[in-house]
Design a protein around this motif. Structure first.
Motif, PDB file in Angstrom:
ATOM      1  N   TYR A  36       0.846  -1.200   0.000  1.00 50.49           N
ATOM      2  CA  TYR A  36       0.000   0.000   0.000  1.00 50.49           C
ATOM      3  C   TYR A  36       0.882   1.252   0.000  1.00 50.49           C
ATOM      4  O   TYR A  36       0.608   2.235  -0.663  1.00 50.49           O
ATOM      5  CB  TYR A  36      -0.925  -0.028   1.220  1.00 50.49           C
ATOM      6  CG  TYR A  36      -1.726   1.233   1.405  1.00 50.49           C
ATOM      7  CD1 TYR A  36      -2.493   1.743   0.366  1.00 50.49           C
ATOM      8  CD2 TYR A  36      -1.709   1.913   2.617  1.00 50.49           C
ATOM      9  CE1 TYR A  36      -3.227   2.914   0.536  1.00 50.49           C
ATOM     10  CE2 TYR A  36      -2.438   3.071   2.796  1.00 50.49           C
ATOM     11  CZ  TYR A  36      -3.191   3.565   1.754  1.00 50.49           C
ATOM     12  OH  TYR A  36      -3.909   4.717   1.923  1.00 50.49           O
ATOM     13  N   TYR A  37       1.951   1.202   0.798  1.00 50.04           N
ATOM     14  CA  TYR A  37       3.025   2.186   0.639  1.00 50.04           C
ATOM     15  C   TYR A  37       4.337   1.423   0.733  1.00 50.04           C
ATOM     16  O   TYR A  37       4.345   0.230   1.056  1.00 50.04           O
ATOM     17  CB  TYR A  37       2.922   3.343   1.643  1.00 50.04           C
ATOM     18  CG  TYR A  37       2.975   2.965   3.117  1.00 50.04           C
ATOM     19  CD1 TYR A  37       4.172   2.880   3.798  1.00 50.04           C
ATOM     20  CD2 TYR A  37       1.799   2.721   3.818  1.00 50.04           C
ATOM     21  CE1 TYR A  37       4.205   2.544   5.150  1.00 50.04           C
ATOM     22  CE2 TYR A  37       1.819   2.395   5.173  1.00 50.04           C
ATOM     23  CZ  TYR A  37       3.035   2.306   5.824  1.00 50.04           C
ATOM     24  OH  TYR A  37       3.068   1.975   7.151  1.00 50.04           O
ATOM     25  N   GLY A  88      -6.631   3.786   4.608  1.00 53.79           N
ATOM     26  CA  GLY A  88      -6.801   4.806   3.576  1.00 53.79           C
ATOM     27  C   GLY A  88      -8.206   4.819   3.003  1.00 53.79           C
ATOM     28  O   GLY A  88      -8.700   3.798   2.516  1.00 53.79           O
ATOM     29  N   ARG A 188       2.501   6.992   8.100  1.00 52.39           N
ATOM     30  CA  ARG A 188       2.366   6.528   6.712  1.00 52.39           C
ATOM     31  C   ARG A 188       2.675   7.692   5.763  1.00 52.39           C
ATOM     32  O   ARG A 188       2.132   8.785   5.936  1.00 52.39           O
ATOM     33  CB  ARG A 188       0.936   6.040   6.446  1.00 52.39           C
ATOM     34  CG  ARG A 188       0.543   4.890   7.322  1.00 52.39           C
ATOM     35  CD  ARG A 188      -0.719   4.180   6.833  1.00 52.39           C
ATOM     36  NE  ARG A 188      -1.686   4.956   6.149  1.00 52.39           N
ATOM     37  CZ  ARG A 188      -2.921   5.252   6.622  1.00 52.39           C
ATOM     38  NH1 ARG A 188      -3.291   4.859   7.822  1.00 52.39           N
ATOM     39  NH2 ARG A 188      -3.764   5.922   5.891  1.00 52.39           N
ATOM     40  N   GLU A 190       1.739   8.399   2.849  1.00 52.44           N
ATOM     41  CA  GLU A 190       0.697   8.956   1.971  1.00 52.44           C
ATOM     42  C   GLU A 190      -0.291   9.816   2.758  1.00 52.44           C
ATOM     43  O   GLU A 190      -1.175  10.422   2.167  1.00 52.44           O
ATOM     44  CB  GLU A 190       0.005   7.822   1.204  1.00 52.44           C
ATOM     45  CG  GLU A 190      -1.322   7.320   1.744  1.00 52.44           C
ATOM     46  CD  GLU A 190      -1.240   6.569   3.068  1.00 52.44           C
ATOM     47  OE1 GLU A 190      -0.124   6.401   3.612  1.00 52.44           O
ATOM     48  OE2 GLU A 190      -2.304   6.181   3.597  1.00 52.44           O
ATOM     49  N   MET A 191      -0.138   9.905   4.083  1.00 51.20           N
ATOM     50  CA  MET A 191      -1.088  10.700   4.870  1.00 51.20           C
ATOM     51  C   MET A 191      -0.757  12.191   4.744  1.00 51.20           C
ATOM     52  O   MET A 191       0.391  12.575   4.507  1.00 51.20           O
ATOM     53  CB  MET A 191      -1.060  10.256   6.336  1.00 51.20           C
ATOM     54  CG  MET A 191      -1.602   8.848   6.518  1.00 51.20           C
ATOM     55  SD  MET A 191      -1.676   8.354   8.240  1.00 51.20           S
ATOM     56  CE  MET A 191      -3.176   9.196   8.788  1.00 51.20           C
TER      57      MET A 191
END
Ligand code: NAD
Length: 322
Positions: A36-37, A88, A188, A190-191
Motif C-alpha cells: 500500500y506504501y 486509507g 504513513r 501517503e497521509m
C-alpha cells in the motif's frame, strides 16, 4: 502478556510494539509488509525492535488461516491486538473488494483462529470513518454509525459487527477502538501531514482537497498507544470506544501549524473534495475516559513539532548514509 500484534510493522503498530516491549510484554508481530506504501518504511519500523529478544516478527498474511493457526499453536497468546488492515479512505473507493477481503475476511480469519485455540481477548483497530457525516457532533459511540461513506469505513464497521458476534457467541472480550486521524513518528507517507511536510521542505506545491474548511480530530500516536494499552489492561465484555484528541482543527489551520513548525511557507494547489471524504471528525471521549482513564496528552502544535523534528532527523540520517 504474550501478544499477537497484527500489522505491527506499520505506523501505529511499530510505535505500539516499542511501548509494549518497554512494559515487559512479549510481542509476536504478524505483518505481510503489503505494498500500500513502500515496504521499506515498514521494514525500517520493524528494525527498531527486531533485536529485542521479546519481539518475534513473522512475515505473512492475516487471511492465511493455516499460518495463523500455526502461530496460535506455537505461542500461548494472552491477547490479540489487531491492527493489520488496508488503510486509507480514498483508495478504497477504487478497490472495494480488496478492502473487504483484508479488513473483513482478515478479521474473521483471526476471530476463528482465536475460537479454535481458546484465546478470547482482542483489541481491534476501528476508525472514526464509520460515523460518516454524522449529524451528532462530537461523535459519540451510541450513534449507530450506519452511514459509512467509503468502502474502507464500511469494512471497519463490518469488522466491528463480527467482533460483536464473536463476543455474543463465544464470550470473547473485545474492545473496538475508533481511532481519529493519527499522526507522529513512522507516519504513513501517503497521509496528509507526511505529504505536506515532504512537499513544503522540497519547495513543491501541496495538494489541498476542498476549501480548507474540513476538519479532523488529529490524535498523536502516543495517545493512541496509551488507549490501546489501557484497553488491554481493562478488556472485559464488548465495547466500542472513541480514541481521539477531542480537539479538531481545520485543514487550513493545520497547514499553518506545519508551516510554523518548518519555518517555511506552503505553495497550495487546490482540488475538489474527494469521494469518500467526510466534512469533519470530532471524538467525544467521555466513554474512554470513564472506562479506561484515557486522556489525550499531546496538543496538535506540540505533536506536529515532534513529527517535523522526527522527519528532519530521518532525512538527515539518510543524507549522512548516502
Ligand atoms: P499501516 O498501513 O501503517 O499499518 C497496517 C499494517 O498492516 C501494515 O504494516 C501492513 O503491511 C499490514 N497489513 C496489511 N494487510 C495485511 C494482511 N493482509 N496481513 C498482514 N498484515 C497486513 O496503517 P496504520 O496507520 O498504522 O493503521 C493501523 C490500523 O489502525 C489500521 O487497521 C487502520 O485502519 C487503523 N486506523 C488508522 C488510522 C490512522 O490515522 N493512521 C485511523 C483510524 C484507524
Amino acid at each position: 502478556m504474550n501478544i499477537l500484534l497484527t500489522g505491527g510493522a506499520g505506523f501505529i503498530g511499530s510505535n505500539l510494539a516499542r511501548q509494549l516491549l518497554k512494559e515487559g510484554h512479549q510481542i509476536i508481530c504478524l505483518d505481510n509488509l503489503d505494498t500500500y506504501y513502500n515496504p521499506d518504511h515498514k521494514w525500517r519500523n520493524v528494525q527498531q525492535t527486531l533485536n529485542n529478544r521479546d519481539y518475534h516478527f513473522h512475515e505473512g498474511d492475516i487471511r492465511d488461516s493455516e499460518l495463523v493457526d500455526t502461530l496460535f499453536r506455537t505461542y500461548a497468546f494472552d491477547a490479540v491486538v489487531h491492527l493489520a488492515a488496508r488503510a486509507g479512505v480514498r483508495p478504497s473507493v477504487q478497490d472495494p473488494a480488496l478492502y473487504y477481503d483484508v479488513n473483513v475476511n482478515g478479521t474473521l480469519t483471526l476471530l476463528q483462529a482465536m475460537q479454535r485455540s481458546g484465546v478470547s481477548k482482542m483489541v481491534f483497530a476501528s476508525s472514526s470513518s464509520v460515523y460518516g457525516d454524522s449529524p451528532q457532533v462530537p461523535f459519540v459511540e451510541t450513534d449507530t454509525a450506519d452511514r459509512p461513506l467509503s468502502p474502507y469505513a464500511a469494512s471497519k464497521r463490518a469488522a466491528e459487527l463480527l467482533c460483536h458476534t464473536f463476543h455474543h457467541l463465544y464470550g470473547f472480550d473485545i474492545f473496538c477502538l475508533r481511532f481519529f486521524t493519527v499522526y507522529g513518528p513512522n507516519q504513513r507517507p501517503e497521509m496528509a501531514i507526511s505529504q505536506f511536510t515532504d512537499s513544503i521542505l522540497n519547495g513543491q506545491a501541496i495538494t489541498v482537497f476542498g476549501d480548507g474548511s474540513t476538519s479532523r480530530d488529529y490524535t498523536y500516536v502516543d495517545d493512541i498507544v496509551s488507549g490501546i494499552i489501557r484497553s488491554l489492561e481493562n478488556l472485559r465484555g464488548y465495547e466500542v470506544l472513541n480514541i481521539g484528541g477531542s480537539d479538531p482543527i481545520s485543514l487550513a489551520d493545520l497547514i499553518q501549524v506545519i508551516e510554523r513548525a518548518l519555518g517555511e511557507t506552503a505553495i497550495i494547489n487546490r482540488l475538489p473534495m474527494q469521494p469518500g471524504d467526510v466534512q469533519q471528525t470530532y471524538a467525544d471521549i467521555t466513554k474512554a475516559a470513564q472506562l479506561l482513564g484515557y486522556q489525550p496528552t499531546v496538543r496538535v502544535e506540540d505533536g506536529i513539532q515532534q513529527f517535523v523534528d522526527w522527519y528532519r532527523a530521518r532525512q538527515d540520517a539518510r543524507f549522512v548514509m548516502q
